[in-house]
Design an enzyme around this catalytic site. Sequence first.
Site, PDB file in Angstrom:
ATOM      1  N   CYS A 170       0.818  -1.209   0.000  1.00  0.00           N
ATOM      2  CA  CYS A 170       0.000   0.000   0.000  1.00  0.00           C
ATOM      3  C   CYS A 170       0.860   1.271   0.000  1.00  0.00           C
ATOM      4  O   CYS A 170       1.386   1.665  -1.032  1.00  0.00           O
ATOM      5  CB  CYS A 170      -0.986  -0.037   1.168  1.00  0.00           C
ATOM      6  SG  CYS A 170      -2.382   1.063   0.889  1.00  0.00           S
ATOM      7  N   HIS A 220      -3.551  -4.752   0.598  1.00  0.00           N
ATOM      8  CA  HIS A 220      -3.018  -5.294   1.859  1.00  0.00           C
ATOM      9  C   HIS A 220      -3.188  -6.810   1.848  1.00  0.00           C
ATOM     10  O   HIS A 220      -4.088  -7.338   2.516  1.00  0.00           O
ATOM     11  CB  HIS A 220      -3.785  -4.707   3.050  1.00  0.00           C
ATOM     12  CG  HIS A 220      -3.472  -3.275   3.321  1.00  0.00           C
ATOM     13  ND1 HIS A 220      -2.357  -2.874   4.004  1.00  0.00           N
ATOM     14  CD2 HIS A 220      -4.128  -2.147   2.987  1.00  0.00           C
ATOM     15  CE1 HIS A 220      -2.340  -1.551   4.105  1.00  0.00           C
ATOM     16  NE2 HIS A 220      -3.394  -1.082   3.487  1.00  0.00           N
ATOM     17  N   GLU A 273      -1.687  -8.955   3.378  1.00  0.00           N
ATOM     18  CA  GLU A 273      -1.456  -9.570   4.694  1.00  0.00           C
ATOM     19  C   GLU A 273      -2.755  -9.957   5.398  1.00  0.00           C
ATOM     20  O   GLU A 273      -2.774 -10.853   6.229  1.00  0.00           O
ATOM     21  CB  GLU A 273      -0.613  -8.638   5.586  1.00  0.00           C
ATOM     22  CG  GLU A 273      -1.264  -7.337   6.023  1.00  0.00           C
ATOM     23  CD  GLU A 273      -1.053  -6.164   5.053  1.00  0.00           C
ATOM     24  OE1 GLU A 273      -0.832  -6.424   3.855  1.00  0.00           O
ATOM     25  OE2 GLU A 273      -1.108  -5.003   5.489  1.00  0.00           O
TER      26      GLU A 273
HETATM   27  N1  GLN Z   1      -1.745   6.877   3.070  1.00  0.00           N
HETATM   28  C1  GLN Z   1      -1.902   6.158   1.846  1.00  0.00           C
HETATM   29  C2  GLN Z   1      -3.271   6.376   1.238  1.00  0.00           C
HETATM   30  O1  GLN Z   1      -4.193   6.750   1.924  1.00  0.00           O
HETATM   31  C3  GLN Z   1      -1.661   4.675   2.043  1.00  0.00           C
HETATM   32  C4  GLN Z   1      -2.613   4.040   3.010  1.00  0.00           C
HETATM   33  C5  GLN Z   1      -2.154   2.701   3.495  1.00  0.00           C
HETATM   34  O2  GLN Z   1      -0.984   2.336   3.426  1.00  0.00           O
HETATM   35  N2  GLN Z   1      -3.073   1.918   4.037  1.00  0.00           N
HETATM   36  O3  GLN Z   1      -3.456   6.186   0.068  1.00  0.00           O
END
Ligand code: GLN
Length: 540
Positions: free
Chosen positions: A380, A510, A512
Amino acid sequence: MTKFVFITGGVVSSLGKGVVSASLGQLLSSRGIGVSFLKFDPYLNRDAGTMNPYQHGEVFVTEDGAETDLDLGHYERFAGATLGRRNNVTTGQIYGEVLDRERRGCYGGETVQVIPHVVDTIKAAILRAAEDGPDVLFVELGGTIGDIEGMPFIEAIRQFMLDRPKDGSVLLHLALLPGSPAGGEIKTKPAQHSAQKLRECGLHMDFLLCRSERPMSCGVREKLALYSNLRADRVIDVPDVRLIYEIPDRLHRQGLDDMLCRRLGLESADGDREPWRSFVAAAGNGGVPLRIAAVGKYTGMADSYKSLGEALLHAAAAKNAKLRLDWIGAEDLEAGDPAAILAPYSGVIVPGGFGYRGASGKMRAIRWAREGGTPFLGLCYGLQCAVVEFARNVCGEADAVSAEWLDAAPFDAANSWITLLDNQGKATPLGGTLRLGAQPCALEPGSRAAKAYGAEAVSERHRHRYEVNPEKTALLEERGMRITGRHPPSGLVEIIELPGDQWFVATQAHPEFKSRPLAPHPLFLAFVEAALAQGAPRGA
Ligand code: GLN
């Protein structure tokens, strides 16, 4: 007809009720019993989405895009369940529902009160979580017996149990048995008090689970049984363990799953415990030493990246590796020399994150991995940092930024390689909402990601607001970055890789959240494999 298992806690919070509930779910599901879960969180936040990981640990995201308590992660991992929005209910949601109904005139002019209206709404939430008809619904109440904010839930549990037949529900209470400050025997008094507190609330426990540093003696067990109105075999030991995945078998050896089934009138034979036991054995000892560095911002709180640590452990166990995962503060990398800090590691992970703080440390780690060929997995925010690092150091765009950082320094919005998008997928400095939950991803045939997944169409859970700027992707590709995964309807970037021999993969999702002990996630498996193939780390 669904049976209900309620789990409350006493003495102190953070005793591991979530792991105990999840472990029971694992035991029953291995016996072929269909299980589901409900976690009540008695705080006023509508959900965990806005909560600081330092206070509550990771925000766990479900398939349907709910931002939930990390206990849902334990439930999914242990019992293989797939949960959603209705499986985590907060006081904020309950009151929200009651107040909305009041505004709509649904209470017909009555005085709206905690009893019956709030309590009835809690009872309805329990039934809603059981709508799919699991054989057993585990209902865990966050916090500790006696907390003011937990009282409406306790009353709802009392009334709910009263409405069921005797074998329709059971109550488990988990209490702490502290050691005496002077050493010697463990103390039972706090657990006795919490049993008493439950009785004051009109609840009678069916099983008492005792969390302690070491197994309790027969004398302690009998004393607790006496004070709790229980047979001694219903007082169960939950000693500290090295690995939380050992808990199901600890409970099984004391016959808890058998007793629970009998008490609920559920007929089932012992399940096959072998697959779980072999995972625990592999996760405990593992052969080849493997050191991985994860570079994050919330490294002071072990639970902030719970699912990531678990996913890596699942993959390491499957690959017979003895994992050591070290958390490196992104800000330490800003000041220090990445080569010196990261040299002992065979792989680098940059996980999810928010805000500018620590971003340049993460990019320094990514640059070190990219230039030296160390396997890298970006998750992410990790993908977003990898794109900006590449823009700066490979595409020669020294001013490249993420639009998320614009408030933090005098950056120019025109240099946003990561940006907010409008609904049509066009870059815009306005709007943009969090993209949450399961989203499809089409993988390029033959790519590292497609090979790892063994598929070309996959789905992963998301939680982010920003996207790779579609106007910059041509330049990224021209300079050698490969975009090997895209969101099919919008074409948004889902996965990036570097060409050549290096295992360098980052995903906007994500993954994970979907890893399971007996079904490790393919990207984590491929990353661990690459890190193992790396052999001795640089400089070692
Ligand atoms: N801050 C970034 C976004 O909002 C990534 C978010 C995250 O890693 N969950 O796009």
